[in-house]
Design a protein around this motif. Sequence first.
Motif, PDB file in Angstrom:
ATOM      1  N   VAL A 116      16.367  -1.277  14.876  1.00 35.88           N
ATOM      2  CA  VAL A 116      16.814  -0.935  13.475  1.00 35.88           C
ATOM      3  C   VAL A 116      15.611  -0.023  12.662  1.00 35.88           C
ATOM      4  CG1 VAL A 116      17.488  -2.000  11.329  1.00 35.88           C
ATOM      5  CG2 VAL A 116      18.156  -2.800  13.450  1.00 35.88           C
ATOM      6  N   LEU A 154      20.361   1.492  14.707  1.00 28.67           N
ATOM      7  CA  LEU A 154      20.976   1.402  13.463  1.00 28.67           C
ATOM      8  C   LEU A 154      19.888   1.998  12.542  1.00 28.67           C
ATOM      9  CD1 LEU A 154      23.199   0.548  11.235  1.00 28.67           C
ATOM     10  CD2 LEU A 154      21.728  -1.537  11.424  1.00 28.67           C
ATOM     11  N   PRO A 186      25.157   4.425  13.487  1.00 29.50           N
ATOM     12  CA  PRO A 186      25.675   3.870  12.624  1.00 29.50           C
ATOM     13  C   PRO A 186      24.743   3.953  11.460  1.00 29.50           C
ATOM     14  CG  PRO A 186      24.975   2.267  14.151  1.00 29.50           C
ATOM     15  CD  PRO A 186      25.088   3.642  14.824  1.00 29.50           C
ATOM     16  N   MET A 224      26.749  -3.784   9.036  1.00 31.22           N
ATOM     17  CA  MET A 224      26.576  -2.690  10.502  1.00 31.22           C
ATOM     18  C   MET A 224      26.140  -3.378  11.635  1.00 31.22           C
ATOM     19  SD  MET A 224      27.948  -0.513   8.581  1.00 31.22           S
ATOM     20  CE  MET A 224      27.825   0.965   9.819  1.00 31.22           C
ATOM     21  N   LEU A 225      25.196  -3.981  11.644  1.00 29.11           N
ATOM     22  CA  LEU A 225      24.523  -4.672  12.732  1.00 29.11           C
ATOM     23  C   LEU A 225      25.386  -5.623  13.599  1.00 29.11           C
ATOM     24  CD1 LEU A 225      22.181  -4.667  14.655  1.00 29.11           C
ATOM     25  CD2 LEU A 225      21.251  -6.753  13.149  1.00 29.11           C
TER      26      LEU A 225
END
Length: 229
Positions: A116, A154, A186, A224-225
Amino acid sequence: MLKILLISGFTGMLAFAGCKDKPAAKDTTGPASSKTTEATAPAAPDSAKHIVFFGNSLTAGYGLDPSEAFPAVIQEKIDSLKLPYKVVNAGLSGETTAGGKGRIDWLLQQPLDVFVLELGGNDGLRGIPVSETGKNLQDIIDRVKAKYPQAKILLAGMQVPPNMGSKYAGEFRAVFRSLADKNKLPLVPFLLEGVGGIPELNQPDGIHPTARGHKIVAENVWEMLKVML
């Protein structure tokens, strides 16, 4: 403390200044630490996959107990669902995209399955050219892909307040969408959605989210994750 212009339509984005140093070169994000720490969470099995949160003071949870930072809140969600993932908080207060590029190779020495990327806010409030920010973020993405081709990435988007100039603010906001599209990643459109500019969700400095604010940030990221896990 940075005085931010509250303009209609931008209220939800302003407190992202939490990742900026004070103008006089004094770091408002708190003392930097080169140590990567794991978010506080129950011990994960050795077979657990690793989610690395790579960012600045927002990821580090400046001013809070590590267990209150949004990566740790996400670990709680993961544990409640009994998913085999272990969160690693690699947030560093005051970090820029250039700084992140400088330490990413060291970080990639540890296992990584999900990455992330939350950097750029400090660049924006320092007025660093958007092209430079974009190149640094792309370089970080490229290095992660090279070392861990199967890793999922992400990207967390950021914004700058309108007093940075509408042209710069627009270009800065757009660079995250551009990177996400280019790399087919994403994107969390704005990490501090629902937190920025809301006094009760930020610490007395008006910059860093409170524990309650971090829970909202965690929801923004989790939206989103969770699809990626």
